[in-house]
Write an enzyme that holds these catalytic residues in place. Structure first.
Site, PDB file in Angstrom:
ATOM      1  N   GLU A 173       0.990  -1.016  -0.297  1.00  0.00           N
ATOM      2  CA  GLU A 173      -0.210   0.257   0.218  1.00  0.00           C
ATOM      3  C   GLU A 173       1.360   1.139  -0.112  1.00  0.00           C
ATOM      4  O   GLU A 173       0.773   2.172  -0.299  1.00  0.00           O
ATOM      5  CB  GLU A 173      -0.641   0.138   1.498  1.00  0.00           C
ATOM      6  CG  GLU A 173      -1.580  -0.620   1.156  1.00  0.00           C
ATOM      7  CD  GLU A 173      -3.029  -0.905   0.735  1.00  0.00           C
ATOM      8  OE1 GLU A 173      -3.063  -0.395  -0.650  1.00  0.00           O
ATOM      9  OE2 GLU A 173      -4.169  -2.229   0.875  1.00  0.00           O
TER      10      GLU A 173
ATOM     11  N   ASP B 222      -4.598 -10.117  -8.252  1.00  0.00           N
ATOM     12  CA  ASP B 222      -5.022  -9.034  -9.182  1.00  0.00           C
ATOM     13  C   ASP B 222      -3.440  -8.341  -9.480  1.00  0.00           C
ATOM     14  O   ASP B 222      -3.021  -8.414 -10.999  1.00  0.00           O
ATOM     15  CB  ASP B 222      -5.937  -7.882  -9.339  1.00  0.00           C
ATOM     16  CG  ASP B 222      -6.150  -7.364  -7.881  1.00  0.00           C
ATOM     17  OD1 ASP B 222      -5.497  -7.553  -7.151  1.00  0.00           O
ATOM     18  OD2 ASP B 222      -7.026  -6.186  -7.333  1.00  0.00           O
TER      19      ASP B 222
ATOM     20  N   GLU C 245     -19.814  -5.049  -5.653  1.00  0.00           N
ATOM     21  CA  GLU C 245     -18.495  -5.840  -5.474  1.00  0.00           C
ATOM     22  C   GLU C 245     -18.170  -6.832  -5.874  1.00  0.00           C
ATOM     23  O   GLU C 245     -17.366  -7.101  -6.746  1.00  0.00           O
ATOM     24  CB  GLU C 245     -18.535  -5.676  -3.891  1.00  0.00           C
ATOM     25  CG  GLU C 245     -17.055  -5.803  -3.273  1.00  0.00           C
ATOM     26  CD  GLU C 245     -16.012  -5.032  -3.701  1.00  0.00           C
ATOM     27  OE1 GLU C 245     -14.671  -5.111  -3.264  1.00  0.00           O
ATOM     28  OE2 GLU C 245     -16.159  -3.792  -3.832  1.00  0.00           O
TER      29      GLU C 245
ATOM     30  N   GLU D 121     -11.209   0.621 -10.965  1.00  0.00           N
ATOM     31  CA  GLU D 121     -11.025  -0.232 -12.325  1.00  0.00           C
ATOM     32  C   GLU D 121     -11.417  -0.539 -13.275  1.00  0.00           C
ATOM     33  O   GLU D 121     -11.202  -1.114 -14.960  1.00  0.00           O
ATOM     34  CB  GLU D 121     -10.844  -2.140 -10.968  1.00  0.00           C
ATOM     35  CG  GLU D 121      -9.437  -2.102 -10.396  1.00  0.00           C
ATOM     36  CD  GLU D 121      -9.945  -1.582  -9.373  1.00  0.00           C
ATOM     37  OE1 GLU D 121      -9.082  -1.795  -8.195  1.00  0.00           O
ATOM     38  OE2 GLU D 121     -10.880  -1.506  -8.853  1.00  0.00           O
TER      39      GLU D 121
END
Length: 558
Positions: free
Chosen positions: A181, A318, A433, A497
């Site tokens: 992160e 991902d 989601e 995304e």
């Protein structure tokens, strides 16, 4: 627990807004300056004590004897972007009006942060209180730098650059630093702004290198794999650290672009060396996993064990796949390693994960990727998609161009259309989601079959009229659009995304219907998530009156 990466979320609306704005920059265009340049008051961080330990005097326990060299002779790469025709005055007018709307929305979120959480990580969009979710170094401020540049907000950029001087990356109140992160938000924000301004502001590279020097201690392990949830205090006082035995693939494999670029900018080989060692391990085991070509969602970075049983392109995995073609581009195509790894991955995705959904839009290939799990030697497919997977359409599109694989462009478009369909199918115009879908038996021939859809919803054959009525009741009660089977998680967490893939495919194809799709997404997201202090996650995209989430839905975005 699968990290949801908070959507890449802190900043995820900022990413949505920057992308939406950039989406509209088909031709160079400048907007009038905005007068929002009041110098904000920092929200003092009481958690950092004057006697706090710092990493600037630490020493490495496992120094590298010889660094892997950075390739230095880039080759010409194939063109990615479409050759656009000159736009008409009407198209230009519509585009610039949309630009202004995106910029206004961004400034609303930016001012919410600036006025209530300046130099803290983020503002809670519902309460207006600050939160320090990413080690307290002003994550939103740093992550927004490139957006400020793109939108021409020079006054705001000046304020942010002045504030950067106050950030000390050598210490934090956090007991653990989330390396992934921190790299994507802080280092990514600093380097992107540096490159977009052509190195005009030395403070950007200075702070990127300061952060890089700190984070590099997370790689100071016996096998040089990073401790992704880094107990930095141990490193600061010279104690041993170890890689985590339960590390998400995405965290481990998604540091290459930022670290490689830092080496390119500074000439210091240690950053590229650190991530290239990870790549070499991934390359070595790629065809030896339970699903050859794919890596499991979680790996043992301590023992370099890649024997996990769950495979997906969603949370936990991902961005490792996303970074393969991007790293190839960054390295100037000087090595075939990332091309080879991508092609292995895509072949395995086509074989194991790629499905077409049964929908009423029979003229389009609505594609998604499923989840694969091995139990007791047998494989099991779950036809479940989630918002995090929506990156794959744009990534396949980029790879199709740079690796000269034109046959993959239809897959890239189908995956992108799948996410557009998921947005357009919901009452709010916003994708949930996580949801399940009814898969087609064939990618090419997939007629709409209402009975099969009802059977998927009811989870049993429709043999009686009563069964059909029961399925219809479930569809009505759970607000399930034709083609979906259900929504496991009906929230929206400010994910960027899908819009990113729509943007990329527009730039590749020039298809202006994709601009319109992104505009619909933007308008619906703005309507559903707008708060007094920014933009919030929402609890249920099936409900037009849904509540804002009090779980920090994050405001801006990368």
């Amino acid at each position: 627990m699968v990290p949801n990466r908070r959507g890449r979320s802190l900043s995820t609306a900022l990413f949505l807004l920057a992308l939406g704005y950039f989406f509209l920059l088909q031709l160079p265009f400048s907007l009038p300056s905005w007068n929002y340049h009041r110098r904000p008051t920092p929200v003092k961080n009481e958690n950092i004590r004057p006697d706090a330990i710092h990493l600037d005097r630490a020493h490495k326990i496992h120094p590298i004897a010889s660094y892997i060299p950075l390739p230095t002779n880039p080759k010409p790469l194939p063109r990615i972007q479409h050759e656009f025709e000159p736009e008409s005055w009407l198209e230009r007018k519509r585009r610039t009006q949309r630009q202004k709307a995106v910029k206004k929305t961004f400034l609303h979120a930016w001012n919410g942060y600036k006025n209530h959480a300046w130099l803290r990580d983020e503002v809670s969009p519902v309460s207006g209180k600050y939160e320090d979710s990413f080690s307290g170094w002003g994550a939103t401020l740093v992550d927004a730098l490139d957006t400020l540049v793109i939108m021409g907000l020079d006054g705001e950029l000046k304020l942010a650059l002045e504030a950067l001087e106050q950030i000390d990356f050598t210490t934090t109140f956090s007991k653990e630093v989330n390396v992934f992160e921190i790299v994507i938000r802080y280092m990514g924000g600093l380097i992107a702004a540096h490159d977009l301004t052509n190195g005009k502001y030395p403070i950007l590279l200075k702070k990127a290198e300061e952060l890089g020097n700190m984070i590099f201690y997370a790689f100071d392990t016996k096998n040089h794999m990073p401790q992704m949830r880094w107990k930095w205090g141990r490193s600061a006082i010279g104690q041993e650290i170890e890689p985590n035995p339960h590390t998400s693939l995405a965290e481990l494999g998604s540091l290459t672009v930022e670290f490689t670029r830092l080496t390119q900018l500074t000439g210091n080989p240690m950053y590229y060396d650190a991530v290239q060692r990870i790549t070499n391990e991934l390359d070595k085991v790629q065809m030896r996993t339970k699903a050859p070509g794919l890596w499991p969602n979680f790996v043992d970075a301590l023992r370099l064990d890649f024997n996990g049983s769950e495979f997906s392109l969603g949370g936990g995995a991902d961005s490792t796949y996303e970074y393969l073609p991007k790293e190839h581009i960054l390295l100037g195509g000087q090595t075939d390693q990332y091309k080879k790894m991508w092609e292995r991955s895509l072949d395995a995705i086509k074989k194991n994960l790629l499905f077409r959904a049964v929908t009423k839009e029979e003229d389009k290939q609505i594609l998604f990727t499923s989840n694969l799990q091995f139990t007791g030697g047998a494989s099991h497919i779950a036809h479940t998609s989630d918002h995090l997977k929506c990156f794959i359409g744009g990534t396949v599109g980029i790879a199709a161009k740079i690796f000269n694989r034109p046959e993959d462009l239809s897959i890239a478009r189908g995956l992108t259309d799948g996410c557009i369909w998921a947005y357009d199918s919901m009452p709010t115009g916003v994708m949930p989601e996580t949801f399940q879908f009814t898969p087609c038996a064939d990618l090419e021939d997939c007629p709409w079959d209402e009975t099969r859809w009802y059977e998927s919803v009811l989870r049993q054959p429709i043999e009686l009229q009563q069964h059909r009525r029961e399925a219809q009741k479930i569809v009505a009660a759970e607000v399930i659009p034709p083609g979906m089977v259900g929504t496991r998680d009906s929230s929206y967490k400010l994910r960027p995304e899908a819009v990113e893939s729509v943007f990329i495919m527009y730039r590749i194809t020039g298809d202006k219907s994709l601009q319109d799709a992104a505009w619909r997404m933007f308008q619906n997201i703005e309507k559903m998530t707008h708060t007094n202090f920014g933009h919030s996650a929402v609890k249920d995209v099936r409900d037009l009156d849904t509540k804002k989430s009090r779980q920090n839905g994050k405001l801006l975005a990368r």
